[in-house]
Scaffold this motif. Structure first.
Motif, mmCIF file in Angstrom:
data_model
loop_
_atom_site.group_PDB
_atom_site.id
_atom_site.type_symbol
_atom_site.label_atom_id
_atom_site.label_comp_id
_atom_site.label_asym_id
_atom_site.label_seq_id
_atom_site.Cartn_x
_atom_site.Cartn_y
_atom_site.Cartn_z
ATOM 1 N N ILE B 80 27.147 9.140 13.092
ATOM 2 C CA ILE B 80 26.094 8.174 13.382
ATOM 3 C C ILE B 80 25.667 8.437 14.817
ATOM 4 C CG2 ILE B 80 25.381 5.766 13.310
ATOM 5 C CD1 ILE B 80 28.152 5.240 11.900
ATOM 6 N N SER B 81 24.452 8.870 14.975
ATOM 7 C CA SER B 81 23.955 9.082 16.343
ATOM 8 C C SER B 81 23.348 7.764 16.807
ATOM 9 C CB SER B 81 22.903 10.187 16.363
ATOM 10 O OG SER B 81 21.797 9.808 15.581
ATOM 11 N N ARG B 82 23.545 7.418 18.048
ATOM 12 C CA ARG B 82 22.908 6.224 18.618
ATOM 13 C C ARG B 82 23.209 4.978 17.770
ATOM 14 N NH1 ARG B 82 19.192 9.830 17.714
ATOM 15 N NH2 ARG B 82 18.032 8.415 16.315
ATOM 16 N N VAL B 83 24.475 4.562 17.784
ATOM 17 C CA VAL B 83 24.907 3.399 17.006
ATOM 18 C C VAL B 83 24.100 2.157 17.371
ATOM 19 C CG1 VAL B 83 26.824 1.800 16.637
ATOM 20 C CG2 VAL B 83 27.246 4.268 16.628
ATOM 21 N N GLU B 84 23.661 1.437 16.321
ATOM 22 C CA GLU B 84 22.948 0.178 16.515
ATOM 23 C C GLU B 84 23.817 -0.960 15.979
ATOM 24 O OE1 GLU B 84 19.023 0.299 14.880
ATOM 25 O OE2 GLU B 84 18.487 2.158 15.939
ATOM 26 N N SER B 85 23.487 -2.179 16.357
ATOM 27 C CA SER B 85 24.314 -3.328 15.960
ATOM 28 C C SER B 85 24.361 -3.480 14.448
ATOM 29 C CB SER B 85 23.781 -4.612 16.596
ATOM 30 O OG SER B 85 22.421 -4.811 16.252
ATOM 31 N N GLU B 86 23.300 -3.098 13.743
ATOM 32 C CA GLU B 86 23.274 -3.227 12.284
ATOM 33 C C GLU B 86 24.174 -2.199 11.584
ATOM 34 O OE1 GLU B 86 19.088 -2.618 11.573
ATOM 35 O OE2 GLU B 86 19.392 -0.511 11.101
ATOM 36 N N ASP B 87 24.749 -1.279 12.334
ATOM 37 C CA ASP B 87 25.620 -0.252 11.746
ATOM 38 C C ASP B 87 27.075 -0.705 11.694
ATOM 39 O OD1 ASP B 87 23.878 2.338 13.626
ATOM 40 O OD2 ASP B 87 23.335 1.325 11.755
ATOM 41 N N LEU B 88 27.357 -1.879 12.247
ATOM 42 C CA LEU B 88 28.740 -2.333 12.313
ATOM 43 C C LEU B 88 29.232 -2.781 10.942
ATOM 44 C CD1 LEU B 88 28.566 -4.320 15.656
ATOM 45 C CD2 LEU B 88 29.105 -1.903 15.274
ATOM 46 N N GLY B 89 30.495 -2.484 10.664
ATOM 47 C CA GLY B 89 31.077 -2.828 9.374
ATOM 48 C C GLY B 89 32.145 -1.818 9.020
ATOM 49 N N VAL B 90 32.508 -1.766 7.734
ATOM 50 C CA VAL B 90 33.542 -0.839 7.264
ATOM 51 C C VAL B 90 32.893 0.279 6.460
ATOM 52 C CG1 VAL B 90 35.672 -0.583 5.957
ATOM 53 C CG2 VAL B 90 35.222 -2.711 7.200
ATOM 54 N N TYR B 91 33.228 1.503 6.831
ATOM 55 C CA TYR B 91 32.713 2.693 6.153
ATOM 56 C C TYR B 91 33.776 3.236 5.195
ATOM 57 C CZ TYR B 91 28.812 2.700 9.389
ATOM 58 O OH TYR B 91 27.682 2.345 10.083
ATOM 59 N N TYR B 92 33.332 3.582 4.002
ATOM 60 C CA TYR B 92 34.222 4.143 2.995
ATOM 61 C C TYR B 92 33.671 5.470 2.487
ATOM 62 C CZ TYR B 92 36.125 -0.620 2.423
ATOM 63 O OH TYR B 92 36.715 -1.848 2.623
ATOM 64 N N CYS B 93 34.565 6.422 2.251
ATOM 65 C CA CYS B 93 34.181 7.614 1.510
ATOM 66 C C CYS B 93 34.653 7.446 0.067
ATOM 67 C CB CYS B 93 34.740 8.891 2.130
ATOM 68 S SG CYS B 93 36.529 8.968 2.322
ATOM 69 N N LEU B 94 33.979 8.117 -0.839
ATOM 70 C CA LEU B 94 34.292 8.061 -2.270
ATOM 71 C C LEU B 94 34.223 9.475 -2.828
ATOM 72 C CD1 LEU B 94 34.474 6.780 -5.184
ATOM 73 C CD2 LEU B 94 31.971 6.655 -5.105
ATOM 74 N N GLN B 95 35.225 9.866 -3.627
ATOM 75 C CA GLN B 95 35.126 11.135 -4.340
ATOM 76 C C GLN B 95 34.936 10.834 -5.821
ATOM 77 O OE1 GLN B 95 37.080 12.819 -6.727
ATOM 78 N NE2 GLN B 95 38.661 11.228 -6.897
ATOM 79 N N SER B 96 34.013 11.559 -6.433
ATOM 80 C CA SER B 96 33.776 11.382 -7.865
ATOM 81 C C SER B 96 33.856 12.714 -8.607
ATOM 82 C CB SER B 96 32.418 10.713 -8.110
ATOM 83 O OG SER B 96 31.379 11.442 -7.486
ATOM 84 N N THR B 97 34.537 13.681 -8.005
ATOM 85 C CA THR B 97 34.773 14.962 -8.682
ATOM 86 C C THR B 97 35.871 14.829 -9.720
ATOM 87 O OG1 THR B 97 34.118 16.195 -6.708
ATOM 88 C CG2 THR B 97 35.443 17.376 -8.338
ATOM 89 N N HIS B 98 36.901 14.060 -9.388
ATOM 90 C CA HIS B 98 38.085 13.946 -10.235
ATOM 91 C C HIS B 98 38.277 12.500 -10.691
ATOM 92 C CE1 HIS B 98 39.318 17.931 -8.766
ATOM 93 N NE2 HIS B 98 39.043 17.500 -7.548
ATOM 94 N N LEU B 99 38.771 12.339 -11.931
ATOM 95 C CA LEU B 99 39.185 11.014 -12.377
ATOM 96 C C LEU B 99 40.660 10.798 -12.039
ATOM 97 C CD1 LEU B 99 37.505 10.704 -15.905
ATOM 98 C CD2 LEU B 99 36.981 9.371 -13.849
ATOM 99 N N PRO B 100 41.041 9.592 -11.603
ATOM 100 C CA PRO B 100 40.165 8.445 -11.333
ATOM 101 C C PRO B 100 39.357 8.626 -10.052
ATOM 102 C CG PRO B 100 42.388 7.954 -10.605
ATOM 103 C CD PRO B 100 42.459 9.297 -11.272
ATOM 104 N N LEU B 101 38.179 8.035 -10.010
ATOM 105 C CA LEU B 101 37.406 8.039 -8.782
ATOM 106 C C LEU B 101 38.212 7.286 -7.722
ATOM 107 C CD1 LEU B 101 33.870 7.105 -10.173
ATOM 108 C CD2 LEU B 101 35.085 9.282 -10.237
ATOM 109 N N THR B 102 38.204 7.800 -6.499
ATOM 110 C CA THR B 102 38.999 7.174 -5.449
ATOM 111 C C THR B 102 38.206 7.043 -4.156
ATOM 112 O OG1 THR B 102 39.994 9.359 -5.075
ATOM 113 C CG2 THR B 102 41.305 7.753 -6.298
ATOM 114 N N PHE B 103 38.429 5.911 -3.494
ATOM 115 C CA PHE B 103 37.820 5.616 -2.208
ATOM 116 C C PHE B 103 38.824 5.863 -1.095
ATOM 117 C CE2 PHE B 103 33.872 3.365 -3.278
ATOM 118 C CZ PHE B 103 34.082 2.978 -4.587
ATOM 119 N N GLY B 104 38.315 6.132 0.095
ATOM 120 C CA GLY B 104 39.149 6.089 1.271
ATOM 121 C C GLY B 104 39.480 4.645 1.611
ATOM 122 N N SER B 105 40.409 4.462 2.537
ATOM 123 C CA SER B 105 40.867 3.108 2.856
ATOM 124 C C SER B 105 39.938 2.374 3.822
ATOM 125 C CB SER B 105 42.275 3.147 3.437
ATOM 126 O OG SER B 105 42.305 4.034 4.545
ATOM 127 N N GLY B 106 38.959 3.091 4.353
ATOM 128 C CA GLY B 106 37.962 2.434 5.186
ATOM 129 C C GLY B 106 38.161 2.661 6.684
#
Lengths: 117, 112
Positions: B80-106
């Motif tokens: 994220i270049s030049r972070v703005e206040s609206e960018d605050l929160g929890v970011y998650y990655c998700l993989q959907s190549t393999h079952l079960p689909l899995t998210f990162g912990s945030g």
């Protein structure tokens, strides 16, 4: 505009059943696979189940396999999640999602399921 | 199951700074057809998750170009270049190549 509206959540005792619904609008429901994703309180996101556009294929995470059933009614543009033998660890907000191919592009507001005696 | 490991867990930033979040998978996310099914989401406080990037680097509709993604195989980065206040929160990655689909912990992006 894609809209997904979940309903059916609430408080349920361990071992009992509950059925969630998700009313879809703003797109041709029968053209898309659908999925449920859940989030336990203050925790991360967890994929639960996916169903193909015509309902012929379904996929589940291991912890719900045999207890949960995902289904759909294309005539009513509605997705369902039948949850049986509920456990405390199933307590979560359940989101209805519409994937674009295999990423969850659109999400409903979620419905909270609390499993407690 | 494919384990998705995000670092850091918390990322304090100043508004206007650049931020980078890492997501590492326990298996390659490259499909036999060459596609890599790694996606990024942002969940703002009290809101539902929203898709930012799909297939590593493609911005979803309406996502500002200050968000970018890169990586391959098992290692991926959200910048994220030049972070703005609206960018605050929890970011998650998700993989959907393999079952079960899995998210990162945030990764929680917060103001320093």
């Amino acid at each position: 505009e894609v809209q997904l509206v979940e309903s059916g959540g609430g408080l349920v005792q361990p071992g009992r059943s509950m059925k969630l619904s998700c009313a879809a609008s703003g797109f041709t429901f029968s053209n898309y696979g659908m999925a449920w994703v859940r989030q336990a309180p203050t925790k991360g996101l967890e994929w639960v189940a996916t169903i193909s556009y015509d309902g012929s294929s379904t996929y589940y995470r291991d912890s719900v396999k045999g207890r949960f059933t995902i289904s759909r009614d294309n005539a009513k543009s509605t997705l369902y999640l039948q949850m049986n033998s509920l456990r405390s660890e199933d307590t979560a907000t359940y989101y209805c999602t519409r994937p674009d191919l295999d990423w969850f592009a659109y999400w409903g507001q979620g419905t909270l399921v609390t499993v407690s005696s | 199951d494919v384990v998705m490991t995000q670092t850091p867990l918390s990322l304090p930033v100043s508004l206007g700074d650049q931020a980078s979040i890492s997501c590492r998978s326990s298996q390659s996310l490259v499909e036999s057809n060459g596609n890599t099914h790694l996606h990024w989401y942002l969940q703002k406080p009290g809101q539902l998750p929203q898709l930012l990037l799909y297939k590593v680097s493609n911005r979803f509709s309406g996502v500002p170009d200050r968000f970018s993604g890169s990586g391959s195989e098992t290692d991926f980065i959200l910048k994220i270049s030049r972070v703005e206040s609206e960018d605050l929160g929890v970011y998650y990655c998700l993989q959907s190549t393999h079952l079960p689909l899995t998210f990162g912990s945030g990764t929680k992006l917060e103001i320093k």
